[in-house]
Motif scaffolding. Sequence first.
Motif, mmCIF file in Angstrom:
data_model
loop_
_atom_site.group_PDB
_atom_site.id
_atom_site.type_symbol
_atom_site.label_atom_id
_atom_site.label_comp_id
_atom_site.label_asym_id
_atom_site.label_seq_id
_atom_site.Cartn_x
_atom_site.Cartn_y
_atom_site.Cartn_z
ATOM 1 N N TYR A 136 22.922 -2.760 46.103
ATOM 2 C CA TYR A 136 23.663 -2.289 44.938
ATOM 3 C C TYR A 136 23.763 -3.419 43.920
ATOM 4 O O TYR A 136 24.484 -4.394 44.114
ATOM 5 C CB TYR A 136 25.070 -1.852 45.364
ATOM 6 C CG TYR A 136 25.820 -1.057 44.320
ATOM 7 C CD1 TYR A 136 25.420 0.235 43.993
ATOM 8 C CD2 TYR A 136 26.924 -1.591 43.663
ATOM 9 C CE1 TYR A 136 26.108 0.975 43.046
ATOM 10 C CE2 TYR A 136 27.612 -0.851 42.715
ATOM 11 C CZ TYR A 136 27.203 0.423 42.415
ATOM 12 O OH TYR A 136 27.887 1.156 41.467
ATOM 13 N N ARG A 137 23.009 -3.320 42.818
ATOM 14 C CA ARG A 137 23.037 -4.342 41.784
ATOM 15 C C ARG A 137 22.568 -3.763 40.456
ATOM 16 O O ARG A 137 22.103 -2.629 40.377
ATOM 17 C CB ARG A 137 22.158 -5.529 42.167
ATOM 18 C CG ARG A 137 20.685 -5.195 42.387
ATOM 19 C CD ARG A 137 19.913 -6.453 42.772
ATOM 20 N NE ARG A 137 18.552 -6.180 43.157
ATOM 21 C CZ ARG A 137 17.548 -6.057 42.293
ATOM 22 N NH1 ARG A 137 17.772 -6.194 40.995
ATOM 23 N NH2 ARG A 137 16.326 -5.805 42.725
ATOM 24 N N LYS A 138 22.715 -4.565 39.413
ATOM 25 C CA LYS A 138 22.350 -4.132 38.071
ATOM 26 C C LYS A 138 20.845 -4.280 37.844
ATOM 27 O O LYS A 138 20.219 -5.181 38.388
ATOM 28 C CB LYS A 138 23.088 -4.962 37.020
ATOM 29 C CG LYS A 138 24.585 -4.742 36.952
ATOM 30 C CD LYS A 138 25.181 -5.600 35.852
ATOM 31 C CE LYS A 138 26.683 -5.387 35.745
ATOM 32 N NZ LYS A 138 27.271 -6.244 34.678
ATOM 33 N N PRO A 139 20.259 -3.432 36.976
ATOM 34 C CA PRO A 139 18.873 -3.674 36.553
ATOM 35 C C PRO A 139 18.833 -4.816 35.552
ATOM 36 O O PRO A 139 19.859 -5.192 34.969
ATOM 37 C CB PRO A 139 18.470 -2.345 35.898
ATOM 38 C CG PRO A 139 19.753 -1.774 35.417
ATOM 39 C CD PRO A 139 20.804 -2.185 36.410
ATOM 40 N N PHE A 187 25.592 -1.273 37.842
ATOM 41 C CA PHE A 187 25.145 -1.367 39.225
ATOM 42 C C PHE A 187 24.651 -0.021 39.738
ATOM 43 O O PHE A 187 25.156 1.034 39.350
ATOM 44 C CB PHE A 187 26.286 -1.859 40.118
ATOM 45 C CG PHE A 187 26.564 -3.322 39.988
ATOM 46 C CD1 PHE A 187 25.844 -4.241 40.734
ATOM 47 C CD2 PHE A 187 27.532 -3.783 39.115
ATOM 48 C CE1 PHE A 187 26.104 -5.601 40.618
ATOM 49 C CE2 PHE A 187 27.797 -5.143 38.991
ATOM 50 C CZ PHE A 187 27.070 -6.046 39.745
ATOM 51 N N GLY A 188 23.646 -0.045 40.613
ATOM 52 C CA GLY A 188 23.114 1.154 41.239
ATOM 53 C C GLY A 188 22.265 0.768 42.439
ATOM 54 O O GLY A 188 21.964 -0.409 42.655
ATOM 55 N N TRP A 189 21.864 1.726 43.229
ATOM 56 C CA TRP A 189 21.098 1.456 44.450
ATOM 57 C C TRP A 189 19.615 1.365 44.121
ATOM 58 O O TRP A 189 19.026 2.303 43.611
ATOM 59 C CB TRP A 189 21.337 2.553 45.480
ATOM 60 C CG TRP A 189 22.711 2.486 46.068
ATOM 61 C CD1 TRP A 189 23.794 3.233 45.712
ATOM 62 C CD2 TRP A 189 23.151 1.604 47.092
ATOM 63 N NE1 TRP A 189 24.890 2.869 46.456
ATOM 64 C CE2 TRP A 189 24.532 1.879 47.313
ATOM 65 C CE3 TRP A 189 22.540 0.616 47.859
ATOM 66 C CZ2 TRP A 189 25.276 1.197 48.263
ATOM 67 C CZ3 TRP A 189 23.288 -0.065 48.801
ATOM 68 C CH2 TRP A 189 24.636 0.236 49.001
ATOM 69 N N VAL A 190 19.015 0.215 44.407
ATOM 70 C CA VAL A 190 17.595 -0.021 44.135
ATOM 71 C C VAL A 190 16.966 -0.663 45.360
ATOM 72 O O VAL A 190 17.639 -1.249 46.201
ATOM 73 C CB VAL A 190 17.392 -0.922 42.902
ATOM 74 C CG1 VAL A 190 17.918 -0.247 41.647
ATOM 75 C CG2 VAL A 190 18.062 -2.272 43.098
ATOM 76 N N LYS A 191 15.664 -0.562 45.463
ATOM 77 C CA LYS A 191 14.923 -1.124 46.584
ATOM 78 C C LYS A 191 14.929 -2.641 46.506
ATOM 79 O O LYS A 191 14.735 -3.226 45.433
ATOM 80 C CB LYS A 191 13.474 -0.614 46.560
ATOM 81 C CG LYS A 191 12.614 -1.047 47.740
ATOM 82 C CD LYS A 191 12.995 -0.305 48.996
ATOM 83 C CE LYS A 191 12.032 -0.619 50.138
ATOM 84 N NZ LYS A 191 12.390 0.071 51.375
ATOM 85 N N LYS A 192 15.176 -3.309 47.630
ATOM 86 C CA LYS A 192 15.131 -4.757 47.674
ATOM 87 C C LYS A 192 13.742 -5.245 47.269
ATOM 88 O O LYS A 192 12.735 -4.690 47.682
ATOM 89 C CB LYS A 192 15.461 -5.263 49.082
ATOM 90 C CG LYS A 192 16.923 -5.147 49.462
ATOM 91 C CD LYS A 192 17.170 -5.730 50.837
ATOM 92 C CE LYS A 192 18.649 -5.616 51.222
ATOM 93 N NZ LYS A 192 18.906 -6.146 52.580
ATOM 94 N N GLY A 193 13.701 -6.290 46.467
ATOM 95 C CA GLY A 193 12.434 -6.847 46.029
ATOM 96 C C GLY A 193 11.921 -6.247 44.741
ATOM 97 O O GLY A 193 10.996 -6.773 44.129
ATOM 98 N N THR A 194 12.487 -5.101 44.299
ATOM 99 C CA THR A 194 12.079 -4.506 43.035
ATOM 100 C C THR A 194 12.958 -5.040 41.921
ATOM 101 O O THR A 194 14.017 -5.597 42.159
ATOM 102 C CB THR A 194 12.177 -2.970 43.083
ATOM 103 O OG1 THR A 194 13.554 -2.600 43.282
ATOM 104 C CG2 THR A 194 11.342 -2.413 44.231
ATOM 105 N N ASN A 195 12.524 -4.850 40.680
ATOM 106 C CA ASN A 195 13.266 -5.357 39.534
ATOM 107 C C ASN A 195 13.264 -4.311 38.422
ATOM 108 O O ASN A 195 12.515 -4.405 37.455
ATOM 109 C CB ASN A 195 12.632 -6.656 39.041
ATOM 110 C CG ASN A 195 13.538 -7.410 38.096
ATOM 111 O OD1 ASN A 195 14.739 -7.168 38.040
ATOM 112 N ND2 ASN A 195 12.967 -8.324 37.333
ATOM 113 N N PRO A 196 14.083 -3.247 38.541
ATOM 114 C CA PRO A 196 14.111 -2.202 37.513
ATOM 115 C C PRO A 196 14.601 -2.758 36.185
ATOM 116 O O PRO A 196 15.352 -3.733 36.142
ATOM 117 C CB PRO A 196 15.104 -1.183 38.087
ATOM 118 C CG PRO A 196 15.964 -1.970 39.004
ATOM 119 C CD PRO A 196 15.071 -3.014 39.600
ATOM 120 N N THR A 197 14.138 -2.161 35.096
ATOM 121 C CA THR A 197 14.504 -2.625 33.764
ATOM 122 C C THR A 197 15.200 -1.518 32.989
ATOM 123 O O THR A 197 15.112 -0.341 33.337
ATOM 124 C CB THR A 197 13.258 -3.068 32.978
ATOM 125 O OG1 THR A 197 12.338 -1.967 32.887
ATOM 126 C CG2 THR A 197 12.581 -4.239 33.677
#
Length: 215
Positions: A136-139, A187-197
């Motif tokens: 759970y983190r920010k893009p 913040f939102g749920w994203v895959k570890k190692g990815t970096n959404p923008t």
Amino acid sequence: MIRPNFLSCEDRRELLSCVKRQREDHGVARRANALLLLDDGKSCVEIAQVLYLDDDTVRGWHKQYLSEGWDAVAYDGWKGGQSRLSVAQEAALCVWLEEHFCRSTVEIRTYVAAQFDLEYSHSGYVKLLARLGFEYRKPKALPRVADVAKQAEFIAMYENMLNSLADDEAVYFADAVHPEYQSKPAFGWVKKGTNPTLKTTSGRARVNIHGALNL
């Protein structure tokens, strides 16, 4: 009879931090609490009545602490049970999560209930998502117009300029700053190692404030 004051000051601080810290592993906090109460002079029977435990359990924790240390008491070897989702369902959920930026587990709960007819608690979803490799983190906010090559070219020019300045020269950065309605990462749920923008807006308001800065 168990003698009080068997804990060192450092050990007491560590156990107190386990009791006070907000954590899902309440069993560890209860063990720390029991040892602290023993160290304060409470009997195993008194502690068992307060914590709704068996007094032999408290004695066992004390004996294990004296022989093996706190790490042994805090570890119970529990690895969790079998996932209620099949391997194929977990794979489908991962694909869906990577295609959607979910702000909370509510959206994920709705999807899982509709697709797989399963219900999880909030803490269950947090553990499931962590096991599947999501966090759970920010893009990362990405400027709408960004040219990596031009940025590298400017950095090289800027460093060369700084190294060749005369004593009576300085470099200033000037720009017009302005209040604006801007995109804000959340913040939102994203895959570890990815970096959404997240694309930001580029419009300007009517009020402009000009400023200059010497770095």
